[in-house]
Design an enzyme around this catalytic site. Sequence first.
Site, PDB file in Angstrom:
ATOM      1  N   GLU A  38     -29.949  26.549  29.636  1.00  0.00           N
ATOM      2  CA  GLU A  38     -28.510  26.284  29.712  1.00  0.00           C
ATOM      3  C   GLU A  38     -28.141  25.087  28.819  1.00  0.00           C
ATOM      4  O   GLU A  38     -27.105  25.087  28.157  1.00  0.00           O
ATOM      5  CB  GLU A  38     -28.111  26.032  31.175  1.00  0.00           C
ATOM      6  CG  GLU A  38     -26.746  25.411  31.389  1.00  0.00           C
ATOM      7  CD  GLU A  38     -25.597  26.209  30.804  1.00  0.00           C
ATOM      8  OE1 GLU A  38     -25.793  27.370  30.410  1.00  0.00           O
ATOM      9  OE2 GLU A  38     -24.483  25.636  30.704  1.00  0.00           O
ATOM     10  N   LYS A  98     -25.252  24.987  25.873  1.00  0.00           N
ATOM     11  CA  LYS A  98     -24.160  24.001  25.764  1.00  0.00           C
ATOM     12  C   LYS A  98     -24.178  23.321  24.400  1.00  0.00           C
ATOM     13  O   LYS A  98     -23.149  23.168  23.757  1.00  0.00           O
ATOM     14  CB  LYS A  98     -24.346  22.958  26.845  1.00  0.00           C
ATOM     15  CG  LYS A  98     -23.502  22.736  28.004  1.00  0.00           C
ATOM     16  CD  LYS A  98     -22.358  23.518  28.484  1.00  0.00           C
ATOM     17  CE  LYS A  98     -22.228  24.952  28.198  1.00  0.00           C
ATOM     18  NZ  LYS A  98     -22.222  25.876  29.273  1.00  0.00           N
ATOM     19  N   CYS A 128      -8.856  37.936  23.220  1.00  0.00           N
ATOM     20  CA  CYS A 128      -7.419  37.984  22.987  1.00  0.00           C
ATOM     21  C   CYS A 128      -6.643  37.654  24.263  1.00  0.00           C
ATOM     22  O   CYS A 128      -7.098  37.911  25.367  1.00  0.00           O
ATOM     23  CB  CYS A 128      -7.012  39.378  22.531  1.00  0.00           C
ATOM     24  SG  CYS A 128      -8.043  40.029  21.220  1.00  0.00           S
ATOM     25  N   TRP A 135      -8.497  37.606  18.808  1.00  0.00           N
ATOM     26  CA  TRP A 135      -9.880  37.231  18.482  1.00  0.00           C
ATOM     27  C   TRP A 135     -10.439  38.441  17.739  1.00  0.00           C
ATOM     28  O   TRP A 135     -10.610  39.509  18.335  1.00  0.00           O
ATOM     29  CB  TRP A 135     -10.646  36.969  19.780  1.00  0.00           C
ATOM     30  CG  TRP A 135     -12.007  36.366  19.625  1.00  0.00           C
ATOM     31  CD1 TRP A 135     -12.290  35.048  19.378  1.00  0.00           C
ATOM     32  CD2 TRP A 135     -13.267  37.025  19.744  1.00  0.00           C
ATOM     33  NE1 TRP A 135     -13.643  34.862  19.343  1.00  0.00           N
ATOM     34  CE2 TRP A 135     -14.273  36.052  19.562  1.00  0.00           C
ATOM     35  CE3 TRP A 135     -13.654  38.343  19.987  1.00  0.00           C
ATOM     36  CZ2 TRP A 135     -15.624  36.346  19.610  1.00  0.00           C
ATOM     37  CZ3 TRP A 135     -15.002  38.646  20.042  1.00  0.00           C
ATOM     38  CH2 TRP A 135     -15.971  37.643  19.842  1.00  0.00           C
ATOM     39  N   ARG A 173      -9.000  30.919  25.691  1.00  0.00           N
ATOM     40  CA  ARG A 173      -9.751  32.176  25.646  1.00  0.00           C
ATOM     41  C   ARG A 173     -10.409  32.373  24.278  1.00  0.00           C
ATOM     42  O   ARG A 173     -11.279  33.228  24.131  1.00  0.00           O
ATOM     43  CB  ARG A 173      -8.814  33.354  25.943  1.00  0.00           C
ATOM     44  CG  ARG A 173      -8.313  33.358  27.376  1.00  0.00           C
ATOM     45  CD  ARG A 173      -7.239  34.392  27.575  1.00  0.00           C
ATOM     46  NE  ARG A 173      -7.745  35.746  27.497  1.00  0.00           N
ATOM     47  CZ  ARG A 173      -8.090  36.483  28.543  1.00  0.00           C
ATOM     48  NH1 ARG A 173      -8.000  35.995  29.743  1.00  0.00           N
ATOM     49  NH2 ARG A 173      -8.528  37.723  28.389  1.00  0.00           N
ATOM     50  N   ASN A 211      -5.339  44.300  23.913  1.00  0.00           N
ATOM     51  CA  ASN A 211      -6.676  43.698  24.085  1.00  0.00           C
ATOM     52  C   ASN A 211      -7.674  44.819  24.310  1.00  0.00           C
ATOM     53  O   ASN A 211      -7.336  45.825  24.933  1.00  0.00           O
ATOM     54  CB  ASN A 211      -6.725  42.797  25.326  1.00  0.00           C
ATOM     55  CG  ASN A 211      -6.037  41.472  25.099  1.00  0.00           C
ATOM     56  OD1 ASN A 211      -5.543  41.212  24.012  1.00  0.00           O
ATOM     57  ND2 ASN A 211      -5.995  40.663  26.126  1.00  0.00           N
ATOM     58  N   GLY A 212      -8.918  44.607  23.882  1.00  0.00           N
ATOM     59  CA  GLY A 212      -9.945  45.630  24.113  1.00  0.00           C
ATOM     60  C   GLY A 212     -10.262  46.366  22.829  1.00  0.00           C
ATOM     61  O   GLY A 212      -9.890  45.916  21.733  1.00  0.00           O
ATOM     62  N   LYS A 227     -13.592  32.414  25.648  1.00  0.00           N
ATOM     63  CA  LYS A 227     -13.851  32.068  27.040  1.00  0.00           C
ATOM     64  C   LYS A 227     -14.195  33.277  27.883  1.00  0.00           C
ATOM     65  O   LYS A 227     -15.125  33.263  28.664  1.00  0.00           O
ATOM     66  CB  LYS A 227     -12.618  31.353  27.607  1.00  0.00           C
ATOM     67  CG  LYS A 227     -12.742  30.925  29.068  1.00  0.00           C
ATOM     68  CD  LYS A 227     -13.767  29.834  29.193  1.00  0.00           C
ATOM     69  CE  LYS A 227     -13.933  29.303  30.603  1.00  0.00           C
ATOM     70  NZ  LYS A 227     -15.238  28.625  30.742  1.00  0.00           N
ATOM     71  N   HIS A 286     -48.069  27.449  23.783  1.00  0.00           N
ATOM     72  CA  HIS A 286     -48.320  28.836  23.369  1.00  0.00           C
ATOM     73  C   HIS A 286     -47.479  29.223  22.152  1.00  0.00           C
ATOM     74  O   HIS A 286     -47.359  30.406  21.845  1.00  0.00           O
ATOM     75  CB  HIS A 286     -48.047  29.784  24.549  1.00  0.00           C
ATOM     76  CG  HIS A 286     -48.889  29.480  25.741  1.00  0.00           C
ATOM     77  ND1 HIS A 286     -50.247  29.735  25.768  1.00  0.00           N
ATOM     78  CD2 HIS A 286     -48.589  28.890  26.920  1.00  0.00           C
ATOM     79  CE1 HIS A 286     -50.741  29.335  26.940  1.00  0.00           C
ATOM     80  NE2 HIS A 286     -49.750  28.811  27.655  1.00  0.00           N
ATOM     81  N   GLU A 313     -23.288  25.797  21.452  1.00  0.00           N
ATOM     82  CA  GLU A 313     -21.915  26.282  21.316  1.00  0.00           C
ATOM     83  C   GLU A 313     -20.929  25.210  20.884  1.00  0.00           C
ATOM     84  O   GLU A 313     -20.039  25.480  20.090  1.00  0.00           O
ATOM     85  CB  GLU A 313     -21.435  27.021  22.580  1.00  0.00           C
ATOM     86  CG  GLU A 313     -21.313  26.207  23.818  1.00  0.00           C
ATOM     87  CD  GLU A 313     -20.861  27.023  25.030  1.00  0.00           C
ATOM     88  OE1 GLU A 313     -20.175  28.030  24.876  1.00  0.00           O
ATOM     89  OE2 GLU A 313     -21.204  26.614  26.156  1.00  0.00           O
TER      90      GLU A 313
HETATM   91  C1  F6R Z   1     -21.104  29.238  27.911  1.00  0.00           C
HETATM   92  C2  F6R Z   1     -20.234  30.196  28.550  1.00  0.00           C
HETATM   93  C3  F6R Z   1     -20.602  31.632  28.521  1.00  0.00           C
HETATM   94  C4  F6R Z   1     -20.196  32.296  29.844  1.00  0.00           C
HETATM   95  C5  F6R Z   1     -20.408  33.820  29.762  1.00  0.00           C
HETATM   96  C6  F6R Z   1     -20.074  34.489  31.078  1.00  0.00           C
HETATM   97  O1  F6R Z   1     -20.664  27.934  28.098  1.00  0.00           O
HETATM   98  O2  F6R Z   1     -19.206  29.829  29.076  1.00  0.00           O
HETATM   99  O3  F6R Z   1     -21.948  31.800  28.262  1.00  0.00           O
HETATM  100  O4  F6R Z   1     -20.961  31.739  30.873  1.00  0.00           O
HETATM  101  O5  F6R Z   1     -19.602  34.345  28.757  1.00  0.00           O
HETATM  102  O6  F6R Z   1     -18.746  34.279  31.443  1.00  0.00           O
HETATM  103  P1  F6R Z   1     -18.257  34.478  32.921  1.00  0.00           P
HETATM  104  O7  F6R Z   1     -18.914  33.444  33.759  1.00  0.00           O
HETATM  105  O8  F6R Z   1     -16.777  34.322  32.870  1.00  0.00           O
HETATM  106  O9  F6R Z   1     -18.685  35.852  33.345  1.00  0.00           O
END
Ligand code: F6R
Length: 591
Positions: free
Chosen positions: A469, A473, A2, A73, A28, A99-100, A586, A492, A476
């Site tokens: 990683e 990417k 949020c 959110w 976000r 928020n929260g 985000k 394995h 998501e």
């Molecule tokens: C994926 C992504 C998330 C963040 C994770 C941690 O692309 O962005 O996996 O890496 O939520 O976020 P931060 O780095 O802000 O602690």
Amino acid sequence: MCGIFGYVGPRKDAVEMAVEGLKSLEYRGYDSWGVAWKESQFLNVHKETGKISGIDGKTLAGECSLVIGHTRWATHGGVTVANAHPHLNADRTIAVVHNGIIENYQELRDELKAKGHVFLSQTDSEIIPHLIDEELKTTGDFAHAVRRTCLRFQGRYAIVAVHTKSESIVAARTGSPLIIGKEKGGGYFIASDTPAFLKHTRTVQYLDDGEMAVTDGRSILISDIATGEERLKREIEIRWTADEAQKGDFAHFMIKEIMDQKESVARAVNQSDEEILTLADAIRNAKGTFLSGCGTAGMACRAGEYFLSIVAHKHVNFAPASEFKLFHGFLQPESLLIVVSQSGETADVLEAMQVAKSAGAKVLSIVNVQGSSIDRASDYTLRINAGPERAVASTKALTGQLAVLLLIAYALDGGVAQGKKVLLETAAQINDMLNPRYVVFLKEIAERIKDSKDLYIIGKGWNYPMAMESAIKIQEVSNIHAEGFAAGELKHGPIGLVEEGTPCIVLAGSDEVLPDIISNAVQLKARGGFIIGVSPVNNEAFDVWIKVPDAGTAQPIVNIIPVQVLAYELALARGKDPDMPRNLAKSVTVK
Ligand code: F6R
């Protein structure tokens, strides 16, 4: 997660600013939004589900100088207008954005229901204006009523509240971020993140946990929620500009930020030698060093384990931040926890830091956002200087984190200058690599594999975390089922998943593990895999070769970049908006 926006001051276009501010917080992640503003002695509210992008704030309201707004959110309750914020009390005199998560909300809601309060939503947040309403029956003072309400909460929250009989905005936080912006000609902003008001001011004050702020637009009073004592706060000038937070001529933030890596890796290396050496000493002298982070930042930590082991011969342990507390038994006052976070607000990371601090251990953070909760709560901080990262999918923050971790490894081995040289050469190679022809080539590969049901990525050594990683990417932004494996682990189990035509990305360098990974690529090919090699050298095992520079110890930094572009192009080829990935936010400020 949020987003919150609030303004009170001399401007008359408060609602328009709120809509623009909320648009700046879109990155976000959210599913509904709303604003409440004061006109004469009334509160007007407008809430909608869906996106705020097409809304013109001017059409919502006339002149007004006090507003609060929110992008939601969903946590408690579905995506409906009733569940969107702001929430109101019964006679619509109090409006609140939140928020929260209020963990004891059920108990508080039952108590309010017994007193006759009726709720229109399924949210935990709606209890807040009702509780303030109850408190106002015993104290006539709005700010005091908000303070008393906050004392009843269990959980993490950031709230901003307004009342028809008050000229002020009242904000309070515990666990979720709130930042105050002060405009030169008068007027105060309150937001969950600075891009919401960067266009208007870069002068900020950070609210800390357990603090509240009351402002009428002319002055601000910050105090401790529990004691009511005034807290004097420094005003800080933030370095980011509003322009940096825009996407300019790019179609999406994600591709803009991928392209930013032409410069951002060099900026990450721009650290003072003295500071890096002090931190290297802290690691050298610690009894037990731990690395922790979430998602992509967690993958940077895992690569950091390899950097520290291979370059600096130093043993460190990684645990995802959400798991870190289970290892508390290994912490001592002489231990060191290194956390990595782009936003500096991730709840799981903050919890890991709390666990380390409770054991008396020191915390070093590698963050992007200046003044974030993690930045301020750390004993030492290194900033990666990536500039604002707004796409939900983290790209340039990752390569900045990798660069800083590699630099620390070099410093531990006595070679800061060597580390900087390697990384600056890598930055120049990235600049050459990210040319328009390269992007078109990756787009063609995306077109070819866009209808695949599954996609696998393998890597060895520091390319193993980059394989995981890569999967994050691709999952998501394109929603293709993707998984990353340690190349040697294929035989394995995972190799059983490969079918005729399954795309398999092989991340390689020109190091001593190259023969091993090529042998794994051949095994995949023999089972029908369509092999996409990401490597400085071509190999007959590759059906398609994505050429990357030979970057030595910095190989994971250059290898992940074409996969970021591929993920972006896959999202577009599948008709997805890469900046608004399904179900994701985000900044993950809930546990
Ligand atoms: C994926 C992504 C998330 C963040 C994770 C941690 O692309 O962005 O996996 O890496 O939520 O976020 P931060 O780095 O802000 O602690």
